[in-house]
Design a protein around this motif. Structure first.
Motif, PDB file in Angstrom:
ATOM      1  N   ILE A   1      31.401  33.876  35.916  1.00  0.00           N
ATOM      2  CA  ILE A   1      31.256  34.594  37.175  1.00  0.00           C
ATOM      3  C   ILE A   1      31.547  36.064  36.956  1.00  0.00           C
ATOM      4  O   ILE A   1      32.407  36.443  36.145  1.00  0.00           O
ATOM      5  N   ASP A   2      30.832  36.905  37.653  1.00  0.00           N
ATOM      6  CA  ASP A   2      31.050  38.347  37.597  1.00  0.00           C
ATOM      7  C   ASP A   2      32.486  38.641  38.028  1.00  0.00           C
ATOM      8  O   ASP A   2      32.978  38.070  39.013  1.00  0.00           O
TER       9      ASP A   2
ATOM     10  N   LEU B   1      33.192  39.290  41.717  1.00  0.00           N
ATOM     11  CA  LEU B   1      33.119  38.082  42.547  1.00  0.00           C
ATOM     12  C   LEU B   1      34.330  37.188  42.316  1.00  0.00           C
ATOM     13  O   LEU B   1      34.852  36.567  43.241  1.00  0.00           O
TER      14      LEU B   1
ATOM     15  N   ARG C   1      37.485  37.497  44.476  1.00  0.00           N
ATOM     16  CA  ARG C   1      37.434  37.156  45.895  1.00  0.00           C
ATOM     17  C   ARG C   1      38.198  35.854  46.161  1.00  0.00           C
ATOM     18  O   ARG C   1      38.244  34.964  45.307  1.00  0.00           O
TER      19      ARG C   1
ATOM     20  N   ALA D   1      27.180  29.607  44.832  1.00  0.00           N
ATOM     21  CA  ALA D   1      26.367  30.823  44.908  1.00  0.00           C
ATOM     22  C   ALA D   1      26.099  31.204  46.365  1.00  0.00           C
ATOM     23  O   ALA D   1      26.194  32.382  46.747  1.00  0.00           O
TER      24      ALA D   1
ATOM     25  N   LEU E   1      29.120  32.734  48.048  1.00  0.00           N
ATOM     26  CA  LEU E   1      29.441  34.092  47.600  1.00  0.00           C
ATOM     27  C   LEU E   1      28.314  35.083  47.831  1.00  0.00           C
ATOM     28  O   LEU E   1      28.490  36.278  47.591  1.00  0.00           O
TER      29      LEU E   1
ATOM     30  N   ALA F   1      25.709  35.067  45.975  1.00  0.00           N
ATOM     31  CA  ALA F   1      25.409  35.429  44.583  1.00  0.00           C
ATOM     32  C   ALA F   1      24.135  34.752  44.107  1.00  0.00           C
ATOM     33  O   ALA F   1      23.576  33.873  44.776  1.00  0.00           O
ATOM     34  N   GLU F   2      23.683  35.173  42.934  1.00  0.00           N
ATOM     35  CA  GLU F   2      22.527  34.559  42.291  1.00  0.00           C
ATOM     36  C   GLU F   2      22.976  33.841  41.024  1.00  0.00           C
ATOM     37  O   GLU F   2      23.936  34.251  40.369  1.00  0.00           O
TER      38      GLU F   2
ATOM     39  N   HIS G   1      22.156  32.854  37.257  1.00  0.00           N
ATOM     40  CA  HIS G   1      21.346  33.304  36.141  1.00  0.00           C
ATOM     41  C   HIS G   1      21.542  32.364  34.945  1.00  0.00           C
ATOM     42  O   HIS G   1      22.686  32.090  34.536  1.00  0.00           O
TER      43      HIS G   1
ATOM     44  N   LEU H   1      27.168  33.427  37.641  1.00  0.00           N
ATOM     45  CA  LEU H   1      27.068  33.842  39.030  1.00  0.00           C
ATOM     46  C   LEU H   1      27.213  35.361  39.072  1.00  0.00           C
ATOM     47  O   LEU H   1      28.226  35.912  38.637  1.00  0.00           O
ATOM     48  N   LYS H   2      26.178  36.038  39.585  1.00  0.00           N
ATOM     49  CA  LYS H   2      26.195  37.494  39.647  1.00  0.00           C
ATOM     50  C   LYS H   2      25.774  37.958  41.055  1.00  0.00           C
ATOM     51  O   LYS H   2      25.056  37.261  41.747  1.00  0.00           O
ATOM     52  N   PRO H   3      26.270  39.160  41.470  1.00  0.00           N
ATOM     53  CA  PRO H   3      25.898  39.681  42.810  1.00  0.00           C
ATOM     54  C   PRO H   3      24.394  39.848  42.930  1.00  0.00           C
ATOM     55  O   PRO H   3      23.706  40.124  41.948  1.00  0.00           O
TER      56      PRO H   3
END
Length: 310
Positions: A266-267, A270, A273, A292, A295, A297-298, A300, A308-310
């Motif tokens: 996960i980023d 994120l 949080r 996802a 959050l 998120a997307e 990938h 998991l990225k914004p």
């Protein structure tokens, strides 16, 4: 507590549905309504416990060796469990006299110790046992376990982990030792928690109470928190349900990774949080999608892992 054959058959069907994969919304609502009855939940717990015993025996040469059964074998497994329970009068327990045991990623296991107490191990957990004439000791090296202790005033039941000792005579409780933190929650009865070093006074926890120590391994006294917890939530992980209250997403991801072979990252932004949620661990793809969506998120595909990225 008497559980009829009809309830056991219903529990077997729901057990198979859990193992088969993610339920539809209607199935999940029907399942939650069914297991709201304590007798139904007890029957389902028995299915999980017996499955853990069958899996443990499988490590000694029986074909049912792992909980991660293929979907088309799940119904067969539930029928086998039901057959064992009925043929032995509904009380199926395999005596466990090994000195240690452990579970891997995605594996959960239940054992009856030589004294009659029950130990259920969550995923990625290691434990060592010392059952003798004076005391009953479980060394929880890492992970999480739920205990149903057989009452024996002459032999205290002790769980030692992370520099602490949890003492019980006849009760049910849960102990988690992960990421340098200690979490003890009581389902029934009373337990006493004390540090193994120093002269601090022991703490008493009653049913519906939870003790959290953030840095259990610290040499100096550390802050701890005692809070209320629903007794139904104490060992809800046995139904592969994870509950969080104001917890960092990083912790959620770490726990999810103990259930699935393919890692999830996960980023950092994120991961910091905090969330309050109840997460059902079933199909991995659906679990990741739910996180996802929560959050914003997307997901990938990074080759050997998902991110998991914004």
């Amino acid at each position: 507590m008497m559980i009829s054959d009809d309830i056991e058959q219903e529990a077997a069907r729901w057990f198979a549905a859990q193992r088969r994969g993610p339920m539809t919304l209607d199935e999940r609502q029907a399942f939650d309504a069914w297991r709201a009855d304590p007798l139904h939940q007890a029957a389902l717990n028995r299915m999980h416990e017996v499955w853990g015993e069958v899996s443990a025996v499988g490590e000694m040469g029986v074909a049912l060796r792992r909980r991660k059964a293929r979907p088309h074998r799940a119904a067969i497994a539930a029928v086998l469990v039901l057959g064992l329970a009925v043929s032995l009068g509904g009380g199926v327990w395999w005596k466990f006299d090994q000195q240690s045991t452990q579970t891997g990623i995605g594996e959960q296991s239940s054992q009856e110790l030589a004294d009659g107490s029950i130990v259920a191990l969550n995923v990625v957990t290691r434990a060592r046992y010392d059952i003798n004439a004076r005391e009953r000791v479980v060394h929880l090296r890492e992970g999480e376990a739920a205990f149903v202790v057989r009452k024996d005033p002459e032999r205290p039941f002790l769980v030692r982990t992370g520099g602490y000792e949890v003492r019980a005579v006849g009760t049910a409780f849960n102990v988690r030792n992960r990421d340098q933190s200690l979490d003890v929650a009581v389902k029934e009865g009373v337990v006493e928690v004390r540090r193994l070093s120093g002269d601090e006074k022991p703490m008493l926890l009653r049913a519906g109470q939870r003790l959290y120590v953030k840095d259990a391994g610290a040499s100096a006294r550390t802050a701890y928190k005692v809070s209320a917890i629903s007794t139904n939530a104490v060992d809800e992980w046995r139904q592969r349900v994870l509950t969080y209250e104001d917890a960092p997403i990083n912790q959620v991801v770490q726990d999810v990774n103990r259930f699935y072979e393919r890692p999830l990252t996960i980023d950092p932004a994120l991961g910091r949080r905090h969330v309050t949620l109840r997460l059902v661990i079933d199909d991995r793809a659906d679990t990741v999608k739910r996180l996802a969506a929560l959050l914003g998120a997307e997901v990938h595909n990074m080759g050997r892992e998902d991110a998991l990225k914004p």
